[in-house]
Design a protein around this motif. Structure first.
Motif, PDB file in Angstrom:
ATOM      1  N   ASP A 181       0.747  -1.315  -0.003  1.00 10.70           N
ATOM      2  CA  ASP A 181      -0.064   0.025  -0.004  1.00 10.70           C
ATOM      3  C   ASP A 181       0.654   1.289  -0.084  1.00 10.70           C
ATOM      4  OD1 ASP A 181      -2.201  -1.434  -0.093  1.00 10.70           O
ATOM      5  OD2 ASP A 181      -2.545  -1.457   2.241  1.00 10.70           O
ATOM      6  N   ASP A 182       2.019   1.215   0.713  1.00 13.28           N
ATOM      7  CA  ASP A 182       2.923   2.309   0.711  1.00 13.28           C
ATOM      8  C   ASP A 182       3.543   2.479  -0.574  1.00 13.28           C
ATOM      9  OD1 ASP A 182       2.348   2.602   3.519  1.00 13.28           O
ATOM     10  OD2 ASP A 182       3.975   1.319   4.107  1.00 13.28           O
ATOM     11  N   SER A 238      -4.774   4.731 -12.698  1.00  7.94           N
ATOM     12  CA  SER A 238      -4.456   5.968 -12.839  1.00  7.94           C
ATOM     13  C   SER A 238      -5.066   6.187 -13.937  1.00  7.94           C
ATOM     14  CB  SER A 238      -3.198   6.432 -12.766  1.00  7.94           C
ATOM     15  OG  SER A 238      -2.265   5.887 -13.753  1.00  7.94           O
ATOM     16  N   ALA A 273      -1.313   0.657  -9.125  1.00 11.38           N
ATOM     17  CA  ALA A 273      -1.533   1.925  -9.117  1.00 11.38           C
ATOM     18  C   ALA A 273      -1.746   2.678 -10.419  1.00 11.38           C
ATOM     19  CB  ALA A 273      -0.458   2.505  -7.977  1.00 11.38           C
ATOM     20  N   LYS A 298       1.615   6.682  -7.130  1.00 13.76           N
ATOM     21  CA  LYS A 298       0.586   7.783  -7.520  1.00 13.76           C
ATOM     22  C   LYS A 298       1.215   9.149  -7.719  1.00 13.76           C
ATOM     23  CE  LYS A 298      -3.494   4.818  -5.546  1.00 13.76           C
ATOM     24  NZ  LYS A 298      -4.337   4.973  -4.462  1.00 13.76           N
ATOM     25  N   LEU A 299       1.943   9.371  -6.554  1.00 17.71           N
ATOM     26  CA  LEU A 299       2.756  10.690  -6.522  1.00 17.71           C
ATOM     27  C   LEU A 299       3.579  10.720  -7.762  1.00 17.71           C
ATOM     28  CD1 LEU A 299       3.398  10.909  -2.585  1.00 17.71           C
ATOM     29  CD2 LEU A 299       1.624  12.232  -3.974  1.00 17.71           C
ATOM     30  N   ALA A 301       2.061   1.884  -3.395  1.00 15.14           N
ATOM     31  CA  ALA A 301       1.186   2.140  -4.289  1.00 15.14           C
ATOM     32  C   ALA A 301       1.174   3.619  -4.134  1.00 15.14           C
ATOM     33  CB  ALA A 301      -0.037   1.490  -4.069  1.00 15.14           C
ATOM     34  N   GLU A 302       1.037   4.063  -2.832  1.00 14.85           N
ATOM     35  CA  GLU A 302       0.848   5.674  -2.696  1.00 14.85           C
ATOM     36  C   GLU A 302       1.893   6.347  -3.449  1.00 14.85           C
ATOM     37  OE1 GLU A 302      -0.833   9.077  -1.642  1.00 14.85           O
ATOM     38  OE2 GLU A 302      -1.736   7.259  -1.733  1.00 14.85           O
ATOM     39  N   SER A 303       3.041   5.866  -3.171  1.00 19.49           N
ATOM     40  CA  SER A 303       4.159   6.551  -3.731  1.00 19.49           C
ATOM     41  C   SER A 303       4.108   6.735  -5.190  1.00 19.49           C
ATOM     42  CB  SER A 303       5.440   5.850  -3.287  1.00 19.49           C
ATOM     43  OG  SER A 303       5.818   5.822  -1.865  1.00 19.49           O
TER      44      SER A 303
END
Length: 274
Positions: free
Chosen positions: A94-95, A144, A140, A101-102, A97-99
């Motif tokens: 999850d971490d 998007s 991710a 996205k950024l 994936a969040e990165s």
């Protein structure tokens, strides 16, 4: 005429469909623009080169700083940019994936995810964990809706675990998990390169040439390599020249400036106006 982000991404994907191209690694706007002036078709960031430019060791720059750097590099030229995104700045899927996205939001055309932990006692994530992290990056990107290439990196040969058999297991698993391109930095011999290319064919393979090598671009193309990057080598070459000149100055001499670039040429390159 400037290309849109979508056009850059499409051009970058097309480069991976046939032939072999060199993907040099600038570390700031000036080095990116100079490489663009030489006719390269795409560029890639370098985590080490950028870190050194900020006075940090490789892998010791924060995610927010790297995200800002990616945005700057995307805006620097009309070329597609591949992000050296280290290990995704997170342990869990999850971490990561969040990165990712950024990173996508910066406009990069591709990004790589390493399987290195940063822990010398356990340098690589277990294969199942590494696959889960890469799969999260894949999701991710897919969610998007942006056409960003995902590069799966097996860090065995640069993380102190130079095991070709394990490297092949990993890159095959990463290919199956959705990596568009595979990368095993540190492999050097013809046999190693052929093994990696064969293992994931027909998916493209990136090879790192980080020091003087007997291989030419033509040689690597013949082995089936699709793209060639140089990591921090250009930054190290630049630092080498600076350190030699600075040491000469510290020793009371000025001969270190003998091979310095022309200020007039640099001003012409960057469009300086008095």
């Amino acid at each position: 005429m400037s290309r849109t982000i979508a056009e850059k991404r499409a051009a970058f994907r097309a480069l991976h469909t046939a032939g072999c191209f060199v993907l040099p690694n600038p570390w700031d706007v000036g080095s990116a623009r100079f490489l663009a002036s030489l006719g390269f078709q795409a560029i890639a960031t370098t985590s080490s080169g950028f870190a050194w430019s900020t006075g940090h060791a490789d892998n010791h720059v924060t995610r927010d700083t790297v995200i800002g750097h990616l945005k700057t590099m995307v805006e620097a030229t009309d070329l597609p940019v591949n992000a050296d995104f280290e290990n995704g700045f997170g342990v869990g899927p999850d971490d990561v994936a969040e990165s990712v996205k950024l990173a996508i939001a910066t406009g990069v055309a591709g990004l790589s995810i390493e399987d290195a932990t940063g822990d010398a006692t356990h340098p690589l994530f277990p294969v199942d964990v590494a696959v889960a992290r890469l799969a999260a990056a894949r999701r991710a990107i897919d969610e998007s809706g942006d056409d960003v290439l995902l590069i799966g990196r097996a860090e065995n040969f640069v993380a102190g675990a130079p095991d070709l058999a394990d490297t092949l297991v990993r890159i095959k698993a990463y290919a199956e998990a959705g990596a568009d391109c595979l990368y095993a930095p540190g492999i050097q011999t013809r046999a190693q390169i052929e093994a990696v290319v064969t293992a994931v064919a027909p998916k493209p393979v990136n090879i790192l040439i980080g020091s003087s090598s007997d291989f030419t671009v033509k040689d690597l193309a013949t082995l089936g390599v699709r793209r060639i990057s140089v990591g921090g080598a250009l930054a190290r070459a630049s630092w080498g020249g600076f350190m030699r000149a600075a040491q000469s100055l510290a020793d009371g001499r000025f001969d270190g400036f003998a091979e310095a670039a022309s200020g007039a040429k640099l001003n012409a390159l960057f469009g300086a106006v008095d």
